[in-house]
Design a protein around this motif. Structure first.
Motif, PDB file in Angstrom:
ATOM      1  N   ARG A   1       0.855  -1.013   0.060  1.00  0.00           N
ATOM      2  CA  ARG A   1      -0.181  -0.096   0.116  1.00  0.00           C
ATOM      3  C   ARG A   1       0.804   1.219   0.032  1.00  0.00           C
ATOM      4  N   PHE A   2       1.939   1.258   0.759  1.00  0.00           N
ATOM      5  CA  PHE A   2       2.686   2.279   0.804  1.00  0.00           C
ATOM      6  C   PHE A   2       3.454   2.563  -0.571  1.00  0.00           C
ATOM      7  N   ASP A   3       4.123   1.339  -1.367  1.00  0.00           N
ATOM      8  CA  ASP A   3       4.790   1.571  -2.561  1.00  0.00           C
ATOM      9  C   ASP A   3       3.339   1.960  -3.493  1.00  0.00           C
ATOM     10  N   ASP A   4       1.940   1.790  -3.397  1.00  0.00           N
ATOM     11  CA  ASP A   4       1.133   2.461  -4.269  1.00  0.00           C
ATOM     12  C   ASP A   4       1.247   3.912  -4.139  1.00  0.00           C
ATOM     13  N   ARG A   5       0.971   4.309  -2.833  1.00  0.00           N
ATOM     14  CA  ARG A   5       0.993   5.818  -2.509  1.00  0.00           C
ATOM     15  C   ARG A   5       1.958   6.540  -3.139  1.00  0.00           C
ATOM     16  N   ARG A   6       3.206   5.798  -3.000  1.00  0.00           N
ATOM     17  CA  ARG A   6       4.446   6.633  -3.612  1.00  0.00           C
ATOM     18  C   ARG A   6       4.532   6.654  -5.023  1.00  0.00           C
ATOM     19  N   ASP A   7       4.201   5.520  -5.701  1.00  0.00           N
ATOM     20  CA  ASP A   7       3.846   5.495  -6.987  1.00  0.00           C
ATOM     21  C   ASP A   7       2.972   6.374  -7.632  1.00  0.00           C
ATOM     22  N   ILE A   8       1.928   6.640  -7.193  1.00  0.00           N
ATOM     23  CA  ILE A   8       0.878   7.732  -7.341  1.00  0.00           C
ATOM     24  C   ILE A   8       1.582   9.018  -7.568  1.00  0.00           C
TER      25      ILE A   8
ATOM     26  N   HIS B   1       1.476   6.973 -21.197  1.00  0.00           N
ATOM     27  CA  HIS B   1       1.742   5.877 -20.431  1.00  0.00           C
ATOM     28  C   HIS B   1       1.792   6.187 -19.000  1.00  0.00           C
ATOM     29  N   ASP B   2       2.080   7.413 -18.898  1.00  0.00           N
ATOM     30  CA  ASP B   2       2.099   7.950 -17.324  1.00  0.00           C
ATOM     31  C   ASP B   2       0.709   7.841 -16.756  1.00  0.00           C
ATOM     32  N   ARG B   3      -0.356   8.453 -17.643  1.00  0.00           N
ATOM     33  CA  ARG B   3      -1.530   8.567 -17.188  1.00  0.00           C
ATOM     34  C   ARG B   3      -2.147   7.154 -16.957  1.00  0.00           C
ATOM     35  N   ARG B   4      -1.747   6.186 -17.684  1.00  0.00           N
ATOM     36  CA  ARG B   4      -2.233   4.850 -17.431  1.00  0.00           C
ATOM     37  C   ARG B   4      -1.707   4.268 -16.460  1.00  0.00           C
ATOM     38  N   ASP B   5      -0.376   4.358 -16.048  1.00  0.00           N
ATOM     39  CA  ASP B   5       0.220   3.998 -14.674  1.00  0.00           C
ATOM     40  C   ASP B   5      -0.369   4.599 -13.698  1.00  0.00           C
ATOM     41  N   LEU B   6      -0.811   5.746 -13.634  1.00  0.00           N
ATOM     42  CA  LEU B   6      -1.618   6.508 -12.549  1.00  0.00           C
ATOM     43  C   LEU B   6      -2.632   5.752 -12.459  1.00  0.00           C
ATOM     44  N   ARG B   7      -3.466   5.397 -13.195  1.00  0.00           N
ATOM     45  CA  ARG B   7      -4.842   4.638 -13.077  1.00  0.00           C
ATOM     46  C   ARG B   7      -4.741   3.262 -12.438  1.00  0.00           C
ATOM     47  N   TYR B   8      -3.688   2.373 -13.098  1.00  0.00           N
ATOM     48  CA  TYR B   8      -3.334   1.157 -12.449  1.00  0.00           C
ATOM     49  C   TYR B   8      -2.821   1.345 -10.982  1.00  0.00           C
ATOM     50  N   ASP B   9      -2.186   2.174 -10.626  1.00  0.00           N
ATOM     51  CA  ASP B   9      -1.845   2.321  -9.002  1.00  0.00           C
ATOM     52  C   ASP B   9      -2.850   2.677  -8.424  1.00  0.00           C
ATOM     53  N   ARG B  10      -3.985   3.792  -8.823  1.00  0.00           N
ATOM     54  CA  ARG B  10      -5.103   4.318  -8.043  1.00  0.00           C
ATOM     55  C   ARG B  10      -5.878   2.779  -8.037  1.00  0.00           C
ATOM     56  N   ARG B  11      -6.218   2.102  -9.076  1.00  0.00           N
ATOM     57  CA  ARG B  11      -6.973   0.927  -8.738  1.00  0.00           C
ATOM     58  C   ARG B  11      -6.384  -0.211  -7.902  1.00  0.00           C
ATOM     59  N   ASP B  12      -5.238  -0.400  -7.906  1.00  0.00           N
ATOM     60  CA  ASP B  12      -4.306  -1.173  -7.128  1.00  0.00           C
ATOM     61  C   ASP B  12      -4.638  -0.715  -5.582  1.00  0.00           C
ATOM     62  N   LEU B  13      -4.385   0.409  -5.361  1.00  0.00           N
ATOM     63  CA  LEU B  13      -4.762   1.167  -3.992  1.00  0.00           C
ATOM     64  C   LEU B  13      -6.162   0.770  -3.470  1.00  0.00           C
ATOM     65  N   ARG B  14      -7.148   1.088  -4.259  1.00  0.00           N
ATOM     66  CA  ARG B  14      -8.512   1.109  -3.929  1.00  0.00           C
ATOM     67  C   ARG B  14      -8.932  -0.513  -3.877  1.00  0.00           C
ATOM     68  N   ASN B  15      -8.217  -1.536  -4.771  1.00  0.00           N
ATOM     69  CA  ASN B  15      -8.728  -2.717  -4.512  1.00  0.00           C
ATOM     70  C   ASN B  15      -7.968  -3.398  -3.059  1.00  0.00           C
ATOM     71  N   ASP B  16      -6.629  -2.652  -2.581  1.00  0.00           N
ATOM     72  CA  ASP B  16      -6.022  -3.071  -1.394  1.00  0.00           C
ATOM     73  C   ASP B  16      -7.060  -2.544  -0.187  1.00  0.00           C
ATOM     74  N   ARG B  17      -7.646  -1.328  -0.221  1.00  0.00           N
ATOM     75  CA  ARG B  17      -8.504  -0.996   0.562  1.00  0.00           C
ATOM     76  C   ARG B  17      -9.683  -1.962   1.095  1.00  0.00           C
ATOM     77  N   ARG B  18     -10.293  -2.567  -0.334  1.00  0.00           N
ATOM     78  CA  ARG B  18     -11.347  -3.469  -0.325  1.00  0.00           C
ATOM     79  C   ARG B  18     -10.892  -4.774   0.598  1.00  0.00           C
ATOM     80  N   CYS B  19      -9.913  -5.014   0.245  1.00  0.00           N
ATOM     81  CA  CYS B  19      -9.417  -6.641   0.812  1.00  0.00           C
ATOM     82  C   CYS B  19      -9.156  -6.487   2.534  1.00  0.00           C
ATOM     83  N   PHE B  20      -8.986  -5.252   2.941  1.00  0.00           N
ATOM     84  CA  PHE B  20      -8.947  -5.423   4.313  1.00  0.00           C
ATOM     85  C   PHE B  20      -9.978  -4.838   5.193  1.00  0.00           C
TER      86      PHE B  20
END
Length: 91
Positions: free
Chosen positions: A24-31, A72-91
């Protein structure tokens, strides 16, 4: 033997939980990093457009390259936001 297995299982569980929290920390830093890259690419595109207007010998491939980087940067940003959102749902 049973005690060893319990200790190994506990250590493995501890490592699994620790790496998940680090994710989760990595996703925030990537964002944050991707937001800066998007801002820089937009700036480059604005500068390239200004150069095209004032300098007719400007190579338009630079503008195309910056647009591709922005995509490409916008796509990476979308993917990182989606990963962070999915991580919040799992916990």
């Amino acid at each position: 033997m049973n005690k060893k297995l319990t200790i190994l299982l506990a250590a493995g569980l501890f490592l699994a939980v620790g790496t998940q929290a680090q994710g989760r920390f990595d996703d925030r830093r990537d964002i944050r990093h991707d937001r800066v890259e998007v801002r820089n690419d937009r700036h480059d595109i604005r500068n390239d457009r200004a150069d095209i207007r004032y300098d007719r010998t400007f190579d338009r491939r630079d503008l195309a390259h910056d647009r591709r980087d922005l995509y490409h940067d916008r796509r990476d940003l979308r993917y990182d936001r989606r990963d962070l959102r999915n991580d919040r749902r799992c916990f």
